[in-house]
Enzyme design. Structure first.
Site, mmCIF file in Angstrom:
data_model
loop_
_atom_site.group_PDB
_atom_site.id
_atom_site.type_symbol
_atom_site.label_atom_id
_atom_site.label_comp_id
_atom_site.label_asym_id
_atom_site.label_seq_id
_atom_site.Cartn_x
_atom_site.Cartn_y
_atom_site.Cartn_z
ATOM 1 N N ASP A 129 43.241 39.252 41.513
ATOM 2 C CA ASP A 129 43.848 40.941 41.895
ATOM 3 C C ASP A 129 44.526 41.214 43.118
ATOM 4 O O ASP A 129 43.695 41.798 43.867
ATOM 5 C CB ASP A 129 42.732 42.248 41.534
ATOM 6 C CG ASP A 129 42.057 41.354 40.012
ATOM 7 O OD1 ASP A 129 42.354 40.081 39.078
ATOM 8 O OD2 ASP A 129 41.313 42.138 39.685
ATOM 9 N N GLU A 136 40.599 46.375 31.670
ATOM 10 C CA GLU A 136 40.214 46.418 33.542
ATOM 11 C C GLU A 136 41.045 46.771 33.677
ATOM 12 O O GLU A 136 42.108 46.877 33.517
ATOM 13 C CB GLU A 136 40.156 44.746 33.515
ATOM 14 C CG GLU A 136 38.782 44.367 33.415
ATOM 15 C CD GLU A 136 38.722 42.483 33.681
ATOM 16 O OE1 GLU A 136 37.849 41.937 33.581
ATOM 17 O OE2 GLU A 136 39.624 41.530 33.608
HETATM 18 C C1 FRU Z 1 40.274 41.344 36.693
HETATM 19 C C2 FRU Z 1 38.503 41.416 36.939
HETATM 20 C C3 FRU Z 1 38.307 42.651 37.359
HETATM 21 C C4 FRU Z 1 37.490 42.878 38.702
HETATM 22 C C5 FRU Z 1 37.948 41.652 39.498
HETATM 23 C C6 FRU Z 1 36.704 40.725 40.006
HETATM 24 O O1 FRU Z 1 40.804 40.051 36.972
HETATM 25 O O2 FRU Z 1 37.948 41.315 36.420
HETATM 26 O O3 FRU Z 1 37.759 43.589 36.845
HETATM 27 O O4 FRU Z 1 36.952 43.539 39.608
HETATM 28 O O5 FRU Z 1 38.494 40.715 38.501
HETATM 29 O O6 FRU Z 1 37.485 39.734 40.663
#
Ligand code: FRU
Length: 602
Positions: A144, A314
């Site tokens: 992300d 998310e």
């Molecule tokens: C989304 C996620 C988020 C989390 C991050 C961990 O891709 O699963 O929810 O904060 O990646 O790397």
């Protein structure tokens, strides 16, 4: 030196210290390091993680997880010793593999490969697939984009980063900055894991009124501390996001169930801070308010049973946008979901509605249902969030150009994953009278264009393909812009091909108002069963006309239709660059109203 293809190389090996390895048992080893610079750690991608407690003067300073090489070294990653200059550093390593004897454990190739170097050679060794004008990390794994803010002419981009390997682990906030959204500078790591856990996604704001007490214009970050549980923590920066200091009393927000990815913004109308938090497993978003960014009050939730519920929710974002020139404003709630995307795996869904500072009310369609809408119809566009404080009321966004289904398997090693191009989110009315969110390439991208190598208009299309050559130099780094008038045809096929016959086949069906992207023969596809496939999007019009901008960048294609009203982002790994684009129509004639092919240079 051990560096080879796909690796980070030690710049110059320097005998400014030494490394002593002491085996303590079949899976426990102490590595004593005296010296400075970087300790290069050999990695074997398919091995399990070793747990390394970094002991500094006898105390655990940090714990990292590295797939230390057992039988062969795939690449090396640097462990930076500079924070521990002049101190006693011991790596207390627990390796995962079962061993019969210490003698066995001693022959693991990682021990011999532990080398000290004073500089790193980060030369890109994967020029075949590493995108040129998309943001990528210098090395290691990225997921992300998060924590983005704009201040004093600089776009800050943080990202979920593993500095110790090209698979997900050790989540840390990597940092890049840009003055034009095209040229990205790699900045030092911004936030590292601590005793509360690793550092998951979050957001940053510039605290213009000093509500948190760290000074006017301090940058405040809220992120998820991910240990056994997920908690929200705060850090602040007084040097424009280069370094952050964590609040000693973290975490500042805890719940009894999994919640993550805090996204906050200043609400002008209510004069307080708002926060959206993904209540991941409950598949809803929670909303909080705060006067000072530190104490948060739960106000409401949205989403239980609504929209797509086929995966965890998310990375939220919530912002206001005008509806064209109508003077009406609506709120957009971004809600990334994994899995459950329209073509499998992760994708960005959104809701349009109203936000009164406490409650989000989603618009319903004519049948009274809250519709499921997707921001991008490709397979590789996830975790989309927007910049806080972008100038001129822009809603500039960026997404992760991969998919959790196969992100760790894509055929690159030195780095894994790129971010999408920056895009401007806007609202528009579709032919069905519904409101939708589109995303157009940020205007800065126009500066990449050189003189077009193809510039034609009013070309009649029929069954016999009409071919155009992509730029002779770097055909895999270009932009293709075309407009089709196809009201009389059943379909128009648009095919990108290379000399080996590998191809991407796109199909516009004017009667169905759909546009598809088929990568089943696009090149390397068998690294994952989930990769090959066809993605399809509505074109949101009924006129039989479509305009497209294709951004091609070595291993990814971003397709923007009708100025971003529909988009599809898809990775491709051709074994040679595509060199030609062809157009043909079936079931009636069509017209290529215009085509331009621009070489892009950065
Ligand atoms: C989304 C996620 C988020 C989390 C991050 C961990 O891709 O699963 O929810 O904060 O990646 O790397």
């Amino acid at each position: 030196m051990m560096a080879g293809a796909g690796m980070i190389a030690a710049g110059s090996l320097h005998a400014n210290g030494n490394v002593e390895v002491e085996q303590l048992g079949v899976n426990n080893t102490l590595v004593r390091v005296t010296g400075s610079g970087y300790l290069m750690l050999p990695v074997q991608e398919l091995n399990e993680d070793a747990r390394i407690n970094v002991l500094v003067d006898g105390k655990i300073a940090e714990t990292i997880y590295v797939r230390l090489a057992q039988t062969k070294t795939d690449y090396v990653v640097p462990f930076d010793l500079s924070p521990y200059e002049g101190k006693n550093v011991i790596l207390d390593v627990v390796t995962p593999q079962g061993r019969k004897s210490v003698r066995d454990a001693k022959v693991d190739v990682c021990w011999k490969g532990l080398e000290l170097t004073d500089t790193l050679d980060l030369t890109d060794r994967e020029t075949k697939y590493r995108p040129v004008y998309h943001h990528t990390p210098p090395y290691g794994w990225m997921n992300d984009p998060n924590g983005m803010f704009y201040k004093d002419g600089v776009w800050h981009l943080y990202y979920q980063y593993n500095p110790y390997g090209s698979k997900w682990q050790n989540m840390t906030w990597g940092h890049s900055s840009s003055e034009d959204l095209i040229h990205w500078k790699h900045e030092p790591i911004a936030i590292r894991p601590d005793g509360l856990g690793s550092i998951f996604s979050g957001s940053c704001v510039v605290d213009g009124n000093n509500t948190a007490g760290y000074g006017e214009d301090a940058v405040i970050a809220l992120y998820t501390s991910a240990g056994v549980s997920q908690m929200q923590s705060l850090a602040h920066s007084n040097d424009d996001g280069m370094t952050f200091e964590k609040l000693p009393s973290n975490p500042i927000l805890t719940l009894e169930t999994e919640a993550r990815d805090p996204n906050m913004f200043w609400n002008e109308e209510t004069g307080e801070w708002n926060l959206v938090l993904a209540h991941a497993l409950d598949k809803e978003m929670l909303f909080f308010t705060s006067p000072d960014l530190k104490t948060w009050t739960l106000q409401s939730g949205f989403g239980k049973g609504e929209g797509c519920q086929d995966g965890v929710w998310e990375c939220p974002d919530l912002f206001r946008l005008p509806v064209g020139d109508t003077g009406v404003y609506k709120w957009v709630l971004l809600c990334n979901i994994n899995p459950g995307g329209p073509f499998g795996g992760s994708a960005t869904q959104y809701f349009i509605g109203d936000w009164d500072g406490k409650t989000f009310t989603a618009d319903r369609d004519a049948s009274g249902v809250i519709p499921t809408k997707w921001l991008d119809y490709g397979k590789d566009y996830y975790a989309t969030v927007t910049w806080s404080g972008a100038p001129d009321n822009r809603r500039t966004s960026i997404g992760w150009m991969s998919n959790w289904q196969y992100a760790a398997d894509v055929p690159t090693t030195q780095y894994r994953s790129a971010n999408s191009l920056p895009r401007e989110i806007f609202l528009f009315e579709g032919a069905d009278g519904e409101l939708y969110a589109g995303s157009a390439p940020s205007p800065e991208l126009l500066a990449l264009r050189s003189r077009p190598v193809v510039d034609k208009s009013n070309v009649r299309l029929g069954v016999k393909p009409q071919s155009y050559k992509l730029p002779a130099v770097n055909p895999d780094v270009c932009e293709i812009e075309f407009t089709l008038e196809a009201a009389d045809a059943n379909e128009v096929n648009i095919t990108l091909t290379n000399k080996k016959g590998e191809n991407v086949r796109m199909t516009y069906k004017p009667q169905d108002s759909t546009f598809s992207f088929d990568r089943t023969e696009s090149g390397l596809i068998d690294f994952s069963d989930e990769f090959a496939g066809v993605t399809v999007s509505p074109t949101f019009e009924k006129e039989g006309t479509v305009s497209v901008r294709l951004y091609i960048d070595r291993s990814g294609i971003e397709l923007f239709g009708n100025d971003g009203q529909f988009t599809q982002t898809n990775l491709v790994f051709p074994t040679e660059a595509y060199t030609t684009i062809q157009f043909a129509s079936t079931g009636g004639n069509a017209k290529l109203k215009e085509i331009k092919i621009y070489p892009l240079s950065i």
